[in-house]
Every structure is written in C-alpha cells, then in structure tokens.
Write a protein that holds these residues in place. Structure first.
Motif, PDB file in Angstrom:
ATOM      1  N   PHE A  70     -31.754 -37.142 -19.541  1.00  9.25           N
ATOM      2  CA  PHE A  70     -30.912 -37.604 -20.637  1.00  9.25           C
ATOM      3  C   PHE A  70     -31.735 -37.714 -21.922  1.00  9.25           C
ATOM      4  CE2 PHE A  70     -28.717 -40.626 -23.315  1.00  9.25           C
ATOM      5  CZ  PHE A  70     -27.406 -40.185 -23.239  1.00  9.25           C
ATOM      6  N   ALA A  71     -32.930 -38.281 -21.813  1.00  8.77           N
ATOM      7  CA  ALA A  71     -33.809 -38.398 -22.979  1.00  8.77           C
ATOM      8  C   ALA A  71     -34.176 -37.018 -23.518  1.00  8.77           C
ATOM      9  CB  ALA A  71     -35.066 -39.193 -22.618  1.00  8.77           C
ATOM     10  N   ALA A  72     -34.326 -36.028 -22.633  1.00 13.09           N
ATOM     11  CA  ALA A  72     -34.654 -34.661 -23.059  1.00 13.09           C
ATOM     12  C   ALA A  72     -33.555 -34.080 -23.940  1.00 13.09           C
ATOM     13  CB  ALA A  72     -34.878 -33.771 -21.837  1.00 13.09           C
ATOM     14  N   LYS A  73     -32.310 -34.369 -23.608  1.00  8.28           N
ATOM     15  CA  LYS A  73     -31.183 -33.890 -24.406  1.00  8.28           C
ATOM     16  C   LYS A  73     -31.221 -34.499 -25.808  1.00  8.28           C
ATOM     17  CE  LYS A  73     -28.552 -33.708 -20.127  1.00  8.28           C
ATOM     18  NZ  LYS A  73     -28.239 -32.299 -19.999  1.00  8.28           N
ATOM     19  N   GLU A  74     -31.441 -35.805 -25.862  1.00  6.05           N
ATOM     20  CA  GLU A  74     -31.508 -36.507 -27.147  1.00  6.05           C
ATOM     21  C   GLU A  74     -32.701 -36.019 -27.971  1.00  6.05           C
ATOM     22  OE1 GLU A  74     -29.421 -38.891 -28.423  1.00  6.05           O
ATOM     23  OE2 GLU A  74     -28.054 -38.716 -26.726  1.00  6.05           O
ATOM     24  N   ALA A  75     -33.842 -35.799 -27.309  1.00  2.00           N
ATOM     25  CA  ALA A  75     -35.034 -35.313 -28.012  1.00  2.00           C
ATOM     26  C   ALA A  75     -34.772 -33.933 -28.608  1.00  2.00           C
ATOM     27  CB  ALA A  75     -36.229 -35.277 -27.067  1.00  2.00           C
ATOM     28  N   PHE A  76     -34.077 -33.077 -27.856  1.00  2.00           N
ATOM     29  CA  PHE A  76     -33.739 -31.748 -28.375  1.00  2.00           C
ATOM     30  C   PHE A  76     -32.873 -31.846 -29.626  1.00  2.00           C
ATOM     31  CE2 PHE A  76     -30.522 -28.478 -28.813  1.00  2.00           C
ATOM     32  CZ  PHE A  76     -31.313 -27.360 -29.036  1.00  2.00           C
ATOM     33  N   LEU A  77     -31.849 -32.690 -29.568  1.00  2.00           N
ATOM     34  CA  LEU A  77     -30.944 -32.829 -30.719  1.00  2.00           C
ATOM     35  C   LEU A  77     -31.691 -33.319 -31.958  1.00  2.00           C
ATOM     36  CD1 LEU A  77     -27.904 -34.356 -28.833  1.00  2.00           C
ATOM     37  CD2 LEU A  77     -28.103 -32.021 -29.717  1.00  2.00           C
ATOM     38  N   LYS A  78     -32.670 -34.196 -31.760  1.00  2.00           N
ATOM     39  CA  LYS A  78     -33.492 -34.671 -32.873  1.00  2.00           C
ATOM     40  C   LYS A  78     -34.370 -33.553 -33.415  1.00  2.00           C
ATOM     41  CE  LYS A  78     -33.394 -39.427 -31.261  1.00  2.00           C
ATOM     42  NZ  LYS A  78     -34.137 -40.510 -30.616  1.00  2.00           N
ATOM     43  N   ALA A  79     -34.942 -32.755 -32.520  1.00  2.00           N
ATOM     44  CA  ALA A  79     -35.780 -31.639 -32.953  1.00  2.00           C
ATOM     45  C   ALA A  79     -34.955 -30.596 -33.708  1.00  2.00           C
ATOM     46  CB  ALA A  79     -36.481 -30.996 -31.757  1.00  2.00           C
ATOM     47  N   ALA A  80     -33.720 -30.398 -33.264  1.00  2.00           N
ATOM     48  CA  ALA A  80     -32.825 -29.446 -33.936  1.00  2.00           C
ATOM     49  C   ALA A  80     -32.380 -29.975 -35.295  1.00  2.00           C
ATOM     50  CB  ALA A  80     -31.612 -29.154 -33.056  1.00  2.00           C
ATOM     51  N   GLY A  81     -32.464 -31.285 -35.472  1.00  2.00           N
ATOM     52  CA  GLY A  81     -32.111 -31.891 -36.756  1.00  2.00           C
ATOM     53  C   GLY A  81     -30.630 -32.027 -36.993  1.00  2.00           C
ATOM     54  N   THR A  82     -29.855 -32.039 -35.917  1.00  2.00           N
ATOM     55  CA  THR A  82     -28.407 -32.043 -36.083  1.00  2.00           C
ATOM     56  C   THR A  82     -27.708 -33.262 -35.503  1.00  2.00           C
ATOM     57  OG1 THR A  82     -28.089 -30.902 -34.002  1.00  2.00           O
ATOM     58  CG2 THR A  82     -28.328 -29.524 -35.962  1.00  2.00           C
ATOM     59  N   GLY A  83     -28.296 -33.866 -34.496  1.00  2.00           N
ATOM     60  CA  GLY A  83     -27.556 -34.859 -33.744  1.00  2.00           C
ATOM     61  C   GLY A  83     -26.535 -34.151 -32.875  1.00  2.00           C
ATOM     62  N   LEU A  84     -25.716 -34.906 -32.183  1.00  2.00           N
ATOM     63  CA  LEU A  84     -24.733 -34.314 -31.277  1.00  2.00           C
ATOM     64  C   LEU A  84     -23.478 -33.934 -32.052  1.00  2.00           C
ATOM     65  CD1 LEU A  84     -23.944 -33.469 -28.472  1.00  2.00           C
ATOM     66  CD2 LEU A  84     -23.155 -35.793 -28.029  1.00  2.00           C
ATOM     67  N   ARG A  85     -23.412 -32.683 -32.394  1.00  2.00           N
ATOM     68  CA  ARG A  85     -22.233 -32.126 -33.051  1.00  2.00           C
ATOM     69  C   ARG A  85     -22.226 -30.634 -32.769  1.00  2.00           C
ATOM     70  NH1 ARG A  85     -23.566 -29.452 -37.695  1.00  2.00           N
ATOM     71  NH2 ARG A  85     -25.559 -29.911 -38.632  1.00  2.00           N
ATOM     72  N   GLU A  86     -21.195 -29.970 -33.194  1.00  2.00           N
ATOM     73  CA  GLU A  86     -21.105 -28.524 -32.972  1.00  2.00           C
ATOM     74  C   GLU A  86     -22.377 -27.863 -33.472  1.00  2.00           C
ATOM     75  OE1 GLU A  86     -18.756 -26.591 -31.561  1.00  2.00           O
ATOM     76  OE2 GLU A  86     -17.587 -28.335 -30.997  1.00  2.00           O
ATOM     77  N   PRO A  87     -22.920 -26.924 -32.776  1.00  5.59           N
ATOM     78  CA  PRO A  87     -22.352 -26.244 -31.612  1.00  5.59           C
ATOM     79  C   PRO A  87     -22.811 -26.827 -30.284  1.00  5.59           C
ATOM     80  CG  PRO A  87     -24.291 -25.053 -32.295  1.00  5.59           C
ATOM     81  CD  PRO A  87     -24.140 -26.249 -33.230  1.00  5.59           C
ATOM     82  N   PHE A  88     -23.411 -28.007 -30.289  1.00  3.67           N
ATOM     83  CA  PHE A  88     -24.079 -28.507 -29.089  1.00  3.67           C
ATOM     84  C   PHE A  88     -23.170 -29.323 -28.183  1.00  3.67           C
ATOM     85  CE2 PHE A  88     -27.477 -28.343 -32.382  1.00  3.67           C
ATOM     86  CZ  PHE A  88     -28.092 -27.209 -31.892  1.00  3.67           C
ATOM     87  N   SER A  89     -23.433 -29.173 -26.891  1.00  2.00           N
ATOM     88  CA  SER A  89     -22.785 -29.951 -25.852  1.00  2.00           C
ATOM     89  C   SER A  89     -23.896 -30.393 -24.912  1.00  2.00           C
ATOM     90  CB  SER A  89     -21.774 -29.069 -25.112  1.00  2.00           C
ATOM     91  OG  SER A  89     -21.237 -29.758 -24.018  1.00  2.00           O
ATOM     92  N   LEU A  90     -23.918 -31.656 -24.545  1.00  2.00           N
ATOM     93  CA  LEU A  90     -25.010 -32.178 -23.727  1.00  2.00           C
ATOM     94  C   LEU A  90     -25.204 -31.404 -22.428  1.00  2.00           C
ATOM     95  CD1 LEU A  90     -24.641 -36.036 -24.203  1.00  2.00           C
ATOM     96  CD2 LEU A  90     -26.359 -34.514 -25.204  1.00  2.00           C
ATOM     97  N   CYS A  91     -24.125 -30.992 -21.789  1.00  2.00           N
ATOM     98  CA  CYS A  91     -24.265 -30.294 -20.511  1.00  2.00           C
ATOM     99  C   CYS A  91     -24.839 -28.887 -20.680  1.00  2.00           C
ATOM    100  CB  CYS A  91     -22.946 -30.260 -19.751  1.00  2.00           C
ATOM    101  SG  CYS A  91     -21.642 -29.332 -20.561  1.00  2.00           S
ATOM    102  N   GLU A  92     -24.880 -28.363 -21.908  1.00  2.00           N
ATOM    103  CA  GLU A  92     -25.492 -27.058 -22.175  1.00  2.00           C
ATOM    104  C   GLU A  92     -26.991 -27.165 -22.447  1.00  2.00           C
ATOM    105  OE1 GLU A  92     -21.611 -24.875 -24.203  1.00  2.00           O
ATOM    106  OE2 GLU A  92     -23.359 -25.319 -25.434  1.00  2.00           O
ATOM    107  N   ILE A  93     -27.508 -28.379 -22.533  1.00  2.00           N
ATOM    108  CA  ILE A  93     -28.928 -28.633 -22.756  1.00  2.00           C
ATOM    109  C   ILE A  93     -29.461 -29.228 -21.456  1.00  2.00           C
ATOM    110  CG2 ILE A  93     -30.626 -29.875 -24.161  1.00  2.00           C
ATOM    111  CD1 ILE A  93     -28.258 -30.231 -26.236  1.00  2.00           C
TER     112      ILE A  93
END
Length: 135
Positions: free
Chosen positions: A63-86
C-alpha cells in the motif's frame, strides 16, 4: 535522469482494519492488483500468528508503495491512475519491483519512465521509497 521521488509510511494496524472490516473485499479489489492478491493470499481469511503478521506487513508495504509512486509521479490519486494498476511485486530474487497495467502502464510508457522500489517494515510501520527515472 530523475523524474521524481516519493516515500510513504503505512501503519500496519490501520491497514489491518481495512483488510478485515465489513468492506474488506471491496477495499482489496479496489487497491490490490491480481498479482498482489495472489502473492499475499488476500482473498483468503488471515490466519492467526506469525504468518498473518507477515502478510499484513507485506500488504501495508505494498500500500505504501502505491502512495510513494503517486508522490513520485507528482499527481496524487487521480486520472489516469488506479491503485490496483500499481502493483508491488517481488522478483525471483526477493527484491521488490513495480508492475503497472492499464492506464498507469500507458502513462509510464508515454513519459518514458522506469520505476525503482524499496520496501521495509518494522515496529508496526511499513515504508516504501520510489524513484521514477527517464529511460
């Protein structure tokens, strides 16, 4: 070249409530990809003891890996991302790695990025660190 970095902490006890509560099945489907669910046996009840503790710690690290990815991407959880795809998966060597699918995989390819992942858990907390680098 470095595109972004992200890190996240997840409290294992907090995640346990999400994995065992009344809405656990929906939470698991929304957050964890197929490979993660299989590797962590998330579709099965948690047994008591050390095995359950390890599964919970690994699920929290994922779960932390998903959040870390979203932070690295600089977007937070929004399109085009879905947690289950990470997905945070383990290589044959045991090293953690990302597996992306769907729109998240498309975004990574469109931006020409590769992801690196480091995970740890200790003292009731799980940590993930992600770097995104241009290919």
């Amino acid at each position: 070249m470095l595109y972004g970095i992200g890190c996240d902490l997840c409290e294992i006890a907090h995640l346990e409530k999400s994995l065992t509560g009344a809405h656990a099945a929906a939470f698991i489907r929304r957050v964890y990809g197929e490979a993660e669910r299989a590797a962590l046996s998330l579709d099965e009840p948690l047994p008591a003891g050390r095995s359950a503790a390890h599964r919970l710690a690994s699920a929290a690290a994922n779960f932390a890996a998903k959040e870390a990815f979203l932070k690295a991407a600089g977007t937070g959880l929004r399109e085009p991302f879905s947690l289950c795809e990470i997905e945070a998966v383990r290589l044959e060597s045991g090293a953690p790695s990302y597996h992306f699918s769907g729109q998240t995989a498309d975004w990574m390819q469109a931006h020409g990025l590769a992801a690196r992942l480091s995970l740890s858990h200790e003292g009731g907390m799980a940590l993930a660190f992600c770097t995104l680098e241009t290919l």
